[in-house]
Design an enzyme around this catalytic site. Sequence first.
Site, PDB file in Angstrom:
ATOM      1  N   CYS A  38       0.831  -1.205   0.000  1.00  0.00           N
ATOM      2  CA  CYS A  38       0.000   0.000   0.000  1.00  0.00           C
ATOM      3  C   CYS A  38       0.869   1.259   0.000  1.00  0.00           C
ATOM      4  CB  CYS A  38      -0.899  -0.011   1.231  1.00  0.00           C
ATOM      5  SG  CYS A  38       0.049   0.089   2.770  1.00  0.00           S
ATOM      6  N   ALA A  47       3.136   1.639   2.959  1.00  0.00           N
ATOM      7  CA  ALA A  47       4.337   0.799   2.868  1.00  0.00           C
ATOM      8  C   ALA A  47       5.413   1.493   2.030  1.00  0.00           C
ATOM      9  CB  ALA A  47       3.988  -0.559   2.258  1.00  0.00           C
ATOM     10  N   ARG A  90      12.976  -5.991   6.327  1.00  0.00           N
ATOM     11  CA  ARG A  90      13.367  -6.460   5.003  1.00  0.00           C
ATOM     12  C   ARG A  90      14.854  -6.212   4.757  1.00  0.00           C
ATOM     13  NH1 ARG A  90      12.558  -2.246   0.828  1.00  0.00           N
ATOM     14  NH2 ARG A  90      12.617  -0.363   2.051  1.00  0.00           N
ATOM     15  N   HIS A 149       5.835   6.290  -2.375  1.00  0.00           N
ATOM     16  CA  HIS A 149       7.162   6.830  -2.731  1.00  0.00           C
ATOM     17  C   HIS A 149       7.028   8.313  -3.049  1.00  0.00           C
ATOM     18  CE1 HIS A 149       8.013   2.649  -4.751  1.00  0.00           C
ATOM     19  NE2 HIS A 149       8.233   2.589  -3.459  1.00  0.00           N
TER      20      HIS A 149
END
Length: 533
Positions: free
Chosen positions: A52, A55, A86, A184
């Site tokens: 999403c 994220a 991650r 982003h």
Amino acid sequence: REQDLDALMYEYPAKVKRNRKKHILVRDTSQQKQEIEANTRTIPGIITNRGCAFAGCKGVVLGPLKDMVHIVHGPVGCGYYSWLTRRNKARTDEGGKNFIEYCVTTDMQESDIVFGGEKKLAQLIDEVVETLKPNAISVSATCPVGLIGDDINAVSKAAQQKHHIPVLSFSCEGYRGVSQSAGHHIANNGLMEHVIGDSDSEEAPGKYAINMLGEYNIGGDSWEIERILEEIGYTLVSVMTGNSSYEELREAHTAELNLVQCHRSINYIAEMLEKKYGTPWLKVNFIGIESTVESLRDMALYFDDPALTQKTEEVIARELARVEPVMEQYKKICNDKTAFCFVGGSRGHHYQKLFKELGIETILAGYEFAHRDDYEGREVIPDIKMDADNRNIPEIKVEKDERRFRLKIPPERMEELKDKIPLSNYPGMIPDMKDGHIVVDDLNHFETEEFIRILKPDIFASGIKDKYVVQKMGIPSKQLHSYDYSGPYAGFNGAIRFAKDVADGFTTPTWNFINPPWQNEPLLSGTVEEGEH
Ligand code: CFM
Ligand code: HCA
């Protein structure tokens, strides 16, 4: 192949089939141009690998900035699952701050959803300043925050005045866009407006000063790239945003060149930096030996200094002599195999070249959430249709900074270079794919299983959401997001590491010994006890 595609979609209702067909193409080099649909909503009910907007904002772009504390305003799950597990890596600079291991959230409860969570957020910011003393704070909004209307911007502004440190707010509610990509944009726009250039420095901190944009230091990738660049003589001003910091980003305006590694997540910032400060950008790819060598040579051509070029060639020659014989060993194991390569927005393309160096052909590739330009090349940008989802992301206007704008190289030289190196250019993934190979946008779990059945790849490269399904089919699966907790995979050392991991995937004797556990016994067994627990 077209028939294969039709057969593959046998279970789809007609409308879904029509939609999905626009997201899939079979590469045909006899056609001048092949168009694909991208960056549109996933059909509800389809199991996508996408994340999403939250994220993309907090998890991908802001999270790696280590001297900041990144507050997640929302329920604890959003905070917990965006903890940087991650494998973004970050080393503490001497005398610097590093909060990368923290997960800080307002942990909104039902009463906060009903009565509002602004007070709780303000309190948390006070607590963070008092206990952790970061250089700056970010506040990222999760879905419920937008739904109940908490004004995180007002709370952050008030906190900034109270504490005299920057408190940046990001309205990156998960639903703001169709994928991470919207996040982003929201994060990068904020960094562009409030951080980059927010320092008195006018001079670059060293010779051949560069920024590396769109590199997130997964598994230590940036460190391997930095090792090579620094040895050649480059000075890295900042990385956006792997192992980077608020303090570093403020200086980014002083660089002579911006490298763009992940085109998807950062190309618009590269454009803005050129407009504002006159800094050109060069598309690079440090995944794979040949790509790394090519990127280093392109950079040398840009700076056009015989000493730098000589040093570049020296380093390349030494590294090649060291790594090529090692790669040869692994190539013997990997040669003539086929791969699927499906990652978020850049790696679906970048990793094809590294696979190729091992003799592995990528027969299906795609991106979760990239845009048409990442598939077809930047020249399609003016043709991209705007829709309600795109318009949802606030655009920022950037003007030339009259005081700081400086042409880094003369316009004629710039034009000349554009013919030789990818300055302000990215031709996308499709031109690198071979006839008959398949490109899929937003590949879903149903299609994954179907394509595996038809094409039977030898290795499946993707993420955590689908790897185990495929691995249990007996196909080695490699995560290209988290690198399965290995890495680095970038640069020269990374290529060797990748080759070893892939070869291990093929040769592990596990494949001969493992039966799915449910073949022999039920997965769960137990008794229900009464009394205390
Ligand atoms: Fe760029 Fe990335 Fe990627 Fe990406 Fe991502 Fe990522 Fe990725 Mo996962 S910024 S588009 S949003 S290279 S987190 S570090 S691995 S999907 S291909
Ligand atoms: C994200 C992050 C992710 C997920 C990885 C995966 C990452 O999309 O929010 O699905 O395996 O790289 O960590 O892309």
